[in-house]
Design an enzyme around this catalytic site. Structure first.
Site, short mmCIF file in Angstrom:
data_model
loop_
_atom_site.label_atom_id
_atom_site.label_comp_id
_atom_site.label_asym_id
_atom_site.label_seq_id
_atom_site.Cartn_x
_atom_site.Cartn_y
_atom_site.Cartn_z
N THR A 174 37.23 46.69 37.55
CA THR A 174 37.80 48.02 37.41
C THR A 174 36.81 49.07 37.92
OG1 THR A 174 37.09 47.90 35.11
CG2 THR A 174 39.43 47.62 35.54
N LYS A 188 27.41 46.84 36.82
CA LYS A 188 28.36 45.98 36.10
C LYS A 188 27.55 45.05 35.22
CE LYS A 188 29.92 44.62 40.23
NZ LYS A 188 31.35 44.83 40.08
N LYS A 247 28.96 37.42 39.46
CA LYS A 247 29.02 38.75 40.08
C LYS A 247 27.96 38.89 41.18
CE LYS A 247 30.71 40.92 35.78
NZ LYS A 247 32.03 41.50 36.12
N LYS A 265 37.13 52.71 40.23
CA LYS A 265 36.50 54.00 39.92
C LYS A 265 35.72 54.52 41.13
CE LYS A 265 36.27 52.28 35.28
NZ LYS A 265 35.48 51.43 34.36
N HIS A 321 41.91 37.48 30.89
CA HIS A 321 40.98 38.24 31.71
C HIS A 321 39.98 37.38 32.47
CE1 HIS A 321 41.92 42.26 29.96
NE2 HIS A 321 42.25 41.53 28.92
C1 26Q Z 1 33.92 34.61 24.51
C2 26Q Z 1 33.51 33.60 23.64
C3 26Q Z 1 32.33 33.72 22.93
C4 26Q Z 1 31.56 34.88 23.09
C5 26Q Z 1 31.97 35.88 23.96
C6 26Q Z 1 33.15 35.75 24.66
C7 26Q Z 1 33.57 36.80 25.60
C8 26Q Z 1 33.23 38.13 25.39
C9 26Q Z 1 33.60 39.13 26.28
C10 26Q Z 1 34.31 36.50 26.73
C11 26Q Z 1 34.67 37.49 27.61
C12 26Q Z 1 34.32 38.82 27.41
C13 26Q Z 1 34.66 39.89 28.34
C14 26Q Z 1 35.33 39.70 29.46
C15 26Q Z 1 35.59 40.75 30.42
O1 26Q Z 1 35.10 41.86 30.32
N1 26Q Z 1 36.40 40.45 31.45
C16 26Q Z 1 36.69 41.40 32.49
O2 26Q Z 1 37.91 42.04 32.19
C17 26Q Z 1 38.19 43.08 33.08
C18 26Q Z 1 39.44 43.78 32.62
O3 26Q Z 1 40.55 42.97 32.85
C19 26Q Z 1 38.33 42.55 34.50
O4 26Q Z 1 38.47 43.64 35.37
C20 26Q Z 1 37.09 41.74 34.90
O5 26Q Z 1 37.30 41.13 36.15
C21 26Q Z 1 36.81 40.70 33.84
O6 26Q Z 1 35.60 40.02 34.14
#
Ligand code: 26Q
Length: 759
Positions: A606, A499, A505, A610, A319
């Site tokens: 996403t 968001k 962003k 919407k 992602h």
């Molecule tokens: C990783 C390591 C340590 C702590 C936290 C994390 C972590 C936590 C959450 C890394 C990433 C996330 C979340 C990522 C996320 O929401 N990505 C989004 O995913 C969506 C669905 O595919 C995409 O539409 C977005 O573009 C993307 O940013």
């Protein structure tokens, strides 16, 4: 129906019942219906051909479900009926729905995507279950104090009766101690179709009491804190370790449950491939690979065979390409948390080193860090990106070495959203117009939405679209007044950016625009239609610059809205605690959808989909799924600006970006940036925060807002001018709605199934 139910179950008469009692009754009735439906489903399967042999398990550290009552009523096909029944007594169902607390089990996009996928899986009749964790206090509840974000525990479990404890329980061995899990379930209803399950693992000893001020707590008491919060602060080592404990706890439970379910259906472990498909949602559940290999070993399957089986069963979704979000854990953490996985991961790594001797694709690097994504790609049969552009970048740049090794394993699966929640529930007025115009087939066959194009020139339809938008704007205005004490003018253009807060962003770019607009109006510019800039965003508790950006926006809100020269034309509103519930109110009310990430950085987005589905016009960069939106609606129905991904990627590679050069050359930009630390702002805000953000932009601006500033101001002005021609605007809106069928998560899930799971 609800009247009858309340009568039979000892509730007061509808007229006399409190809203909380009506909510309680509706919830219980819905729960009973879901249980009945599930039993019927089981019985039918047994009669036909036994249980579904092969099941898909979507493992994710986040499921951002949103409130469940309304969605379940829709999917059970009784929403309208109940709504009418209550309306007869003067009770609004929408109001009753507010009693439910939304499960706070996700951060943003990735978690909400998981929830949309569960809805689509059940709607398509697929056996697709979710596995995750039950965080007692969720992410956090955001409040604003002194123009700053403060975090509070979100006690969502107190007001959500859909969560049911079941009997599942497994032992998880950490280094030096073990725990016994418990498991909760949420029923996932499909639209007029099957019921699946979301399994949420937890610990019985978790204690709310250990939380001190805000969301601080003792991070070392693993038994008491393991599932207290979603991703505790990872700015220190204890926080990061706790995260690894959470991840191992999740996957160990998942692996044990999956093997147990397969065994019950006759699996002999060598044929696990015929019983299970596992989708790894980003790298957070990646340890399921070595954990399954370990458990298969205990069942008598040899190492090499276990590796082969697990590779066939697992698939991985990426992602992000942001380096800082790619998980890479020090071996010492894994030795402490999950020592039994260490020899397995080392063995997996040795195989790769021996086969390829290419350091870039190693699992364990020279600093003894474990690259979770690398393990996923080598030991699963599929790696996918989440939008065309994102998958291209993965193949060409970020994961190029892997793509050369395994070209056949790479897929694109462009994200999607469920139309049940984001159209039927969030915007029933629009759904009704669509049903009356083109029939209700589009609800499950989204490509049918395109039939709405027939109404492109139809004045009646355009007028309907206009009055629906106005109704939704008024609904949002009422809601914000009631819940946050904020006043907004429904006659204004709603220009919306909602968001998570992240520099990539670029909420800061929008804030610079707000400053520019403020100064222009101060100089005497008038706008024919007023504009309200709406923001909603949570910042990670330890993300300093993100919090400074929130501070800037809150200060601008104070300055602009209280200035009588400016506020009749222009307003800035920062909404508190943006979540799914608020999104369902904001998105249908939006005129302009801000999707302004630095090209190449937003994997998909996403929210963009919407807004489109609800008739909002995208104003954005060629990034993520915006590219696909642009292709679908054409140049005339979107506002595109900014540098493209190649320019951006090349500039990063050259490493020669200096924001100061742009600042020196561009007086309009300089004026806006300098205003951040002007006397007016320092009177409202904190010098430390505003100055730090100012320096950040001048000395770094890592996400390159300055090169895009001029074009951004120009395109916003173009969009505001276009709004003045309402007929043309409504036609744009109609095209966006009609072309949104592609972004149904039903299409996405169908495609995952055809290309990856094959169930
Ligand atoms: C990783 C390591 C340590 C702590 C936290 C994390 C972590 C936590 C959450 C890394 C990433 C996330 C979340 C990522 C996320 O929401 N990505 C989004 O995913 C969506 C669905 O595919 C995409 O539409 C977005 O573009 C993307 O940013």
């Amino acid at each position: 129906m609800i009247k009858q139910y309340m009568k039979e179950h000892g509730y007061p008469k509808l007229k006399k019942a409190k809203n909380s009692e009506i909510f309680q009754a509706l919830m219980e009735m819905t729960n009973e219906m879901l249980q009945q439906k599930k039993m019927q489903q089981k019985k039918l399967q047994q009669e036909k051909n036994g249980e579904d042999q092969k099941k898909i398990y979507y493992i994710s550290s986040e499921f951002l479900m949103g409130k469940l009552l309304g969605n379940n009523l829709i999917n059970l096909g009784i929403y309208e009926q109940i709504s009418k029944e209550l309306m007869k007594e003067g009770i609004s169902l929408a109001f009753i729905e507010e009693w439910e607390a939304e499960p706070s089990l996700g951060n943003g996009g990735l978690g909400r995507l998981a929830a949309c996928f569960l809805d689509s899986g059940a709607t398509l009749g697929l056996p697709l279950d979710g596995i995750g964790l039950n965080y007692h206090c969720g992410l956090f509840r955001q409040v604003f104090r002194n123009h700053k974000q403060k975090e509070k525990p979100d006690d969502w479990m107190k007001n959500n009766g859909f969560l049911k404890k079941n009997k599942k329980s497994y032992t998880v061995e950490f280094g030096g101690f073990h725990v016994r899990s418990i498991c909760y379930e949420l029923e996932v209803s499909g639209y007029h179709n099957r019921i699946n399950t979301l399994h949420l693992f937890d610990l019985p000893e978790v204690e709310r009491k250990i939380i001190r001020r805000g969301i601080r707590f003792n991070k070392k008491k693993i038994k008491k804190n393991l599932t207290l919060f979603l991703y505790p602060d990872d700015s220190d080592e204890e926080g990061r370790l706790l995260r690894v404990y959470q991840e191992y706890f999740m996957v160990s439970n998942a692996a044990q449950m999956i093997l147990e379910e397969a065994k019950k259906k006759g699996c002999n472990y060598h044929d696990l491939d015929a019983y299970a498909r596992i989708q790894i949602n980003d790298t957070h559940p990646s340890m399921i690979i070595p954990e399954l290999i370990r458990l298969l070993g205990k069942k008598g399957v040899g190492f090499e065979e276990a590796v082969e089986i697990v590779t066939k069963v697992c698939a991985y979704t990426n992602h992000t390409i942001l380096a800082e979000a790619l998980e890479c854990w020090p071996m010492s953490y894994l030795e402490k948390v999950a020592p039994s996985l260490v020899p397995i991961i080392k063995k997996l790594d040795r195989k790769i080193k021996k086969k390829y001797s290419l350091p870039k694709v190693d699992i364990i690097d020279e600093n003894q860090c474990v690259h979770m994504a690398h393990m996923d790609i080598h030991y699963s049969h599929s790696t996918n990106g989440v939008a065309k552009l994102h998958t291209e970048i993965l193949k060409e740049t970020e994961l190029h070495e892997f793509y050369k090794l395994y070209p056949e394993r790479f897929h694109n699966e462009t994200n999607g959203i469920t139309f049940r929640r984001w159209l039927l529930h969030a915007n029933w007025a629009l759904a009704k117009l669509l049903i009356d115009s083109i029939g209700e087939e589009f609800i499950t066959r989204p490509e049918k939405l395109e039939d709405f194009m027939q109404y492109y020139e139809d004045n009646e339809t355009l007028k309907d679209l206009s009055s629906i938008k106005m109704k939704n704007k008024k609904r949002l205005a009422n809601y914000l007044r009631r819940t946050q004490g904020k006043r907004i003018n429904p006659d204004a253009i709603f220009d919306v950016q909602v968001k998570r807060l992240h520099e990539y962003k670029r909420q800061q770019l929008n804030a610079l625009f707000a400053i520019h607009m403020y100064l222009e109006i101060k100089r005497g510019r008038v706008l024919p239609t007023p504009v309200t800039l709406l923001f909603g965003a949570k910042a990670a508790p330890a993300y300093t610059i993100a919090k400074d950006i929130i501070h800037l926006i809150l200060c601008l809100q104070e300055l602009i809205n209280k200035d009588p020269d400016v506020s009749p034309y222009f307003n800035v509103i920062m909404m508190e605690n943006y979540n799914v519930t608020l999104a369902e109110k904001v998105i249908p009310a939006c005129d302009i959808s801000e999707q302004i990430s630095l090209a190449s950085k937003e994997a998909s987005g996403t929210g963009n989909m919407k807004f489109m589905l609800n008739g909002g016009i995208t104003l954005g960069t060629e990034d993520g799924a915006n590219v696909e939106i642009h292709q679908l609606v054409g140049d005339d129905n979107i506002f595109i600006f900014g540098e493209d991904k190649d320019t951006v990627i090349e500039r990063y590679q050259r490493g020669d970006y200096r924001s100061k050069d742009y600042y020196d050359k561009d007086p309009m930009l300089k004026e806006a940036v300098d205003f951040i630390v002007s006397e007016k702002m320092l009177k409202i805000g904190k010098k430390k925060n505003l100055n730090r953000l100012y320096r950040e932009l001048l000395d770094k601006d890592w996400f390159m807002t300055f090169p895009d500033f001029q074009e951004y101001v120009a395109i916003k002005n173009k969009a505001y001018a276009a709004y003045e021609n309402q007929r043309e605007w409504l036609k744009m809106s109609l095209v966006n709605i009609a072309k949104a069928g592609y972004f149904s998560s039903d299409r996405t899930i169908q495609s995952y199934n055809e290309e990856i799971w094959r169930v």
